[in-house]
Design a protein around this motif. Structure first.
Motif, PDB file in Angstrom:
ATOM      1  N   ASP A 141      14.643   6.567   1.487  1.00 14.18           N
ATOM      2  CA  ASP A 141      13.259   6.786   1.933  1.00 14.18           C
ATOM      3  C   ASP A 141      12.606   5.477   2.355  1.00 14.18           C
ATOM      4  OD1 ASP A 141      12.350   9.427  -0.443  1.00 14.18           O
ATOM      5  OD2 ASP A 141      13.370   9.480   1.503  1.00 14.18           O
TER       6      ASP A 141
ATOM      7  N   GLY B 288      18.021   8.438  -3.038  1.00 11.74           N
ATOM      8  CA  GLY B 288      17.050   9.000  -2.100  1.00 11.74           C
ATOM      9  C   GLY B 288      15.840   8.096  -1.918  1.00 11.74           C
TER      10      GLY B 288
ATOM     11  N   SER C 294       0.823  -1.213   0.000  1.00 15.71           N
ATOM     12  CA  SER C 294       0.000   0.000   0.000  1.00 15.71           C
ATOM     13  C   SER C 294       0.857   1.264   0.000  1.00 15.71           C
ATOM     14  CB  SER C 294      -0.924   0.011   1.214  1.00 15.71           C
ATOM     15  OG  SER C 294      -0.174   0.099   2.404  1.00 15.71           O
ATOM     16  N   GLY C 295       1.974   1.251   0.706  1.00 15.70           N
ATOM     17  CA  GLY C 295       2.839   2.417   0.760  1.00 15.70           C
ATOM     18  C   GLY C 295       4.022   2.237  -0.167  1.00 15.70           C
ATOM     19  N   SER C 296       4.460   3.315  -0.761  1.00 16.49           N
ATOM     20  CA  SER C 296       5.596   3.204  -1.659  1.00 16.49           C
ATOM     21  C   SER C 296       6.375   4.500  -1.670  1.00 16.49           C
ATOM     22  CB  SER C 296       5.134   2.861  -3.081  1.00 16.49           C
ATOM     23  OG  SER C 296       4.376   3.916  -3.621  1.00 16.49           O
TER      24      SER C 296
ATOM     25  N   GLU D 265       0.575  11.200  -4.039  1.00 16.73           N
ATOM     26  CA  GLU D 265       1.831  11.747  -4.504  1.00 16.73           C
ATOM     27  C   GLU D 265       1.570  13.135  -5.086  1.00 16.73           C
ATOM     28  OE1 GLU D 265       3.619   9.585  -7.702  1.00 16.73           O
ATOM     29  OE2 GLU D 265       1.786   9.512  -8.887  1.00 16.73           O
TER      30      GLU D 265
ATOM     31  N   HIS E 257      13.182  15.594   3.436  1.00 17.12           N
ATOM     32  CA  HIS E 257      14.373  14.741   3.536  1.00 17.12           C
ATOM     33  C   HIS E 257      15.164  14.797   2.234  1.00 17.12           C
ATOM     34  CE1 HIS E 257      12.589  11.970   6.870  1.00 17.12           C
ATOM     35  NE2 HIS E 257      12.907  13.158   7.307  1.00 17.12           N
ATOM     36  N   LYS E 258      14.438  14.723   1.131  1.00 17.15           N
ATOM     37  CA  LYS E 258      15.115  14.777  -0.169  1.00 17.15           C
ATOM     38  C   LYS E 258      15.842  16.116  -0.312  1.00 17.15           C
ATOM     39  CE  LYS E 258      12.632  11.718  -3.327  1.00 17.15           C
ATOM     40  NZ  LYS E 258      11.859  10.870  -2.428  1.00 17.15           N
TER      41      LYS E 258
ATOM     42  N   LYS F 104       7.153  15.789   4.647  1.00 14.82           N
ATOM     43  CA  LYS F 104       8.331  15.432   5.436  1.00 14.82           C
ATOM     44  C   LYS F 104       9.313  14.615   4.598  1.00 14.82           C
ATOM     45  CE  LYS F 104       9.506  13.701  10.023  1.00 14.82           C
ATOM     46  NZ  LYS F 104       9.760  14.992  10.649  1.00 14.82           N
ATOM     47  N   MET F 105       8.776  13.660   3.823  1.00 18.80           N
ATOM     48  CA  MET F 105       9.648  12.853   2.963  1.00 18.80           C
ATOM     49  C   MET F 105      10.342  13.755   1.934  1.00 18.80           C
ATOM     50  SD  MET F 105       9.207   9.668   4.000  1.00 18.80           S
ATOM     51  CE  MET F 105       9.649   8.552   2.695  1.00 18.80           C
TER      52      MET F 105
ATOM     53  N   TYR G 253      13.858   4.566   5.686  1.00 15.30           N
ATOM     54  CA  TYR G 253      13.240   5.471   6.660  1.00 15.30           C
ATOM     55  C   TYR G 253      11.842   4.997   7.021  1.00 15.30           C
ATOM     56  CZ  TYR G 253      10.926   9.769   8.249  1.00 15.30           C
ATOM     57  OH  TYR G 253      10.192  10.688   8.953  1.00 15.30           O
ATOM     58  N   ARG G 254      11.041   4.656   5.996  1.00 15.32           N
ATOM     59  CA  ARG G 254       9.661   4.217   6.254  1.00 15.32           C
ATOM     60  C   ARG G 254       9.620   2.945   7.096  1.00 15.32           C
ATOM     61  NH1 ARG G 254       4.656   5.077   2.996  1.00 15.32           N
ATOM     62  NH2 ARG G 254       4.891   7.096   2.026  1.00 15.32           N
TER      63      ARG G 254
ATOM     64  N   SER H 121      -2.131   6.692   0.363  1.00 19.70           N
ATOM     65  CA  SER H 121      -1.170   6.656  -0.728  1.00 19.70           C
ATOM     66  C   SER H 121      -1.449   7.775  -1.721  1.00 19.70           C
ATOM     67  CB  SER H 121      -1.248   5.274  -1.402  1.00 19.70           C
ATOM     68  OG  SER H 121      -0.236   5.111  -2.348  1.00 19.70           O
TER      69      SER H 121
ATOM     70  N   GLU I 119       3.093  13.876   6.056  1.00 18.43           N
ATOM     71  CA  GLU I 119       4.105  12.837   5.883  1.00 18.43           C
ATOM     72  C   GLU I 119       4.787  12.975   4.521  1.00 18.43           C
ATOM     73  OE1 GLU I 119       5.053  10.692   8.126  1.00 18.43           O
ATOM     74  OE2 GLU I 119       6.379   9.503   6.870  1.00 18.43           O
ATOM     75  N   LEU I 120       3.998  13.260   3.488  1.00 14.06           N
ATOM     76  CA  LEU I 120       4.584  13.446   2.159  1.00 14.06           C
ATOM     77  C   LEU I 120       5.531  14.644   2.147  1.00 14.06           C
ATOM     78  CD1 LEU I 120       1.500  12.782  -0.142  1.00 14.06           C
ATOM     79  CD2 LEU I 120       3.506  11.340   0.122  1.00 14.06           C
TER      80      LEU I 120
END
Lengths: 307, 239
Positions: free
Chosen positions: A157, A153, A140-142, B47, B183-184, B179-180, A160-161, B45, B176-177
């Motif tokens: 990531d 990266g 489900s998560g990617s 993006e 990080h990048k 935050k990711m 990290y997850r 999920s 959360e997105l």
């Protein structure tokens, strides 16, 4: 007149002679089944169904103690969390027929009944790899950007997850060769802590299909069976206990009255050889019964990057 | 008078043939991909794209032997009901989806799953995939990504979001997105300070994207739920 090879080709020499060596065409020969990444969960023999329901319970500290308000506080019951996942065992098979003349005219080391029978195991491993790669596509998560090459990266990531979710190690990553090659390109440009890391140099070295070493504690597998959704490759990184498989072991009761058939069990694959005199051929059939499943979605992170 | 046999019975029909055994004009794809699939969205999920935050859509293969799918016409039903129980939103495969026609105009396809004929079986693919064959001989393979209709695919995901087919993302998901993404942006910031122009450009791109994500997040998050009425708590008990 000089006797030349070319002049003897008509009757005394061969224009082309087959080499005795039998080489194998380019094929992904990796196997993940024995890598430790996939848990073997036993058989469905004697269970009453071809589908096993794995039970997961919230034990081992999932619900910690809670301090009571007072010495004599009456404590309410805490519900036990639970879940389940199914693994269905299905049949997969491969058949080869070989004629008598093909066998008889072979060289000392050539394609014959024994070689085809032994090769059934490799075909089963290839099928198993594809099952695993299909299972990991349902995470489900990617991480990763659709349509973009895999970067380091994205690898970071994913770690990290998994760490954020307290997924226990060891960690494994299954990447398509395209994803792996793109990641290598990205690693070449990395500076900082990774620039002179020994594992970085190791990953930049050429490696064949299958296990591609360990990087930052993650064991990496390259498999060409990683699926695509049309635009991206659907790899993944996961922790221990994320994926499991079950098999069915066909026992001798199935072979009563099989007559001239010869059954050979090679681990989880049953290979049977039967003579067909009416066609002057020998039939070699490999059968296997297995199923793979994603046990816990929280233990996996998809890596979805450009195909 | 000689007998005329020409009109008595029809003889066997003659068709042209060649010495080659290869099927003439065989446009079947190499290999096969014989497993159907469903597209599904998980609420966590998402993006960020040029169209703002879009739902990620996952392809779930309905392959016997994988994730509890058994053989038979309904072998996948239990798997789909599990997905629904886990919060996935299964998207109907017969819903009209926007695609880009070969002439570049917007069009609509009836459903997102299509089938091509392969040399060893069918190939199931989505509405935005267009196969192209790469290589020759035994090395022939199908490339699905080079001609992928990304515009049509993103247009479909915009309709999923805007028509409420998938629920909007929660503030936590968007945070959360972001935050990711931060990080990048920060991962190579030390190298950027060393003056490498390529790294600086990469960091700048990540930072620009982060800025845009944060701006979009304030608009995209669903309205906050009605907060609980908080009760005063103290260190000495109560609350």
């Amino acid at each position: 007149m000089t006797v030349l090879h070319s002049s003897m080709e008509t009757d005394l020499r061969l224009a082309v002679a087959l080499d005795q060596n039998l080489l194998v065409q380019l094929t992904d020969t990796a196997t993940i089944r024995n890598s430790g990444a996939i848990s073997y969960l036993g058989t469905t023999n004697g269970t009453g169904s071809d589908t096993s329901r794995l039970r997961l319970a919230g034990l081992s500290g999932a619900d910690p103690f809670v301090a009571t308000a007072a010495e004599n506080t009456s404590v309410a019951a805490t519900a036990l969390s639970d879940s389940s996942v199914d693994i269905a065992v299905v049949r997969a098979a491969l058949r080869r027929d070989i004629g008598d003349v093909a066998t008889a005219t072979g060289f000392a080391t050539d394609i014959d009944t024994a070689v085809l029978a032994a090769d059934m195991v490799a075909s089963y491993e290839s099928y198993f790899n594809s099952l695993v790669c299909t299972a990991i596509a349902s995470a489900s998560g990617s991480v990763g950007t659709s349509g973009s090459d895999m970067q380091h990266g994205d690898f970071a990531d994913a770690i990290y997850r998994l760490e954020l979710a307290s997924v226990p190690g060891p960690y494994f990553a299954i990447l398509h060769p395209r994803q792996y090659a793109d990641w290598q390109e990205s690693l070449r440009g990395e500076g900082g802590a990774l620039q002179f890391h020994a594992a970085t140099a190791e990953q930049l070295a050429i490696s064949g299909p299958g296990m591609a070493g360990t990087f930052l504690g993650v064991q990496i597998m390259k498999l060409s069976d990683v699926t695509t959704d049309g635009t991206d490759r659907l790899g993944a990184m996961f922790g221990a206990g994320c994926l499991g498989y079950k098999v069915a072991i066909i026992d001798q009761r199935s072979y009563l009255g099989s007559g001239a058939a010869v059954a050979v069990r090679v681990d989880e694959v049953m290979v049977e050889i039967k003579r067909s005199p009416e066609t002057a051929t020998t039939v070699i059939v490999g059968n296997a019964w297995c199923g793979v499943g994603l046990i816990e979605d929280d233990r996996i992170c998809g890596i979805v990057t450009d195909a | 008078m000689p007998h005329d046999f020409s009109t008595t019975t029809a003889g066997p029909q003659r068709v042209s043939a060649t010495r080659s055994h290869a099927a003439v004009g065989d446009n079947r794809l190499p290999g096969s991909q014989p497993h159907r699939f469903v597209l599904a969205h998980h609420p966590a999920s998402w993006e960020y794209t040029d169209h703002g935050f879009l739902p990620k859509v996952t392809r779930h293969w309905l392959r016997p032997g994988c994730n509890g799918v058994t053989k038979g016409a309904n072998g996948h039903q239990r798997y789909l009901s599990r997905l629904r129980g886990a919060g996935w939103i299964i998207l109907d495969d017969d819903m009209p989806v926007p695609i880009t026609a070969p002439d570049g105009t917007a069009a609509t396809a009836e459903g997102y799953m299509f089938r091509y004929e392969g040399q060893t079986g069918p190939h199931y693919a989505d509405a935005w995939s267009a196969p192209s064959i790469v290589g020759a001989g035994r090395g022939r393979r199908v490339d699905w990504s080079a001609t992928y209709d990304r515009g049509g695919y993103d247009a479909w995901r915009v309709t999923l979001r805007d028509n409420g087919i998938v629920p909007p993302p929660t503030a936590g998901t968007l945070a959360e997105l972001c935050k990711m993404q931060s990080h990048k942006a920060n991962r190579r910031i030390a190298e950027a300070h060393d003056g490498n122009p390529h790294v600086q450009a990469s960091v700048r791109n990540h930072q620009d994207k982060l800025k845009a994500m944060r701006a979009a997040a304030t608009q995209a998050a669903n309205p906050p739920q009605k907060p609980q009425k908080a009760r005063k708590a103290t260190t000495t008990g109560g609350g």
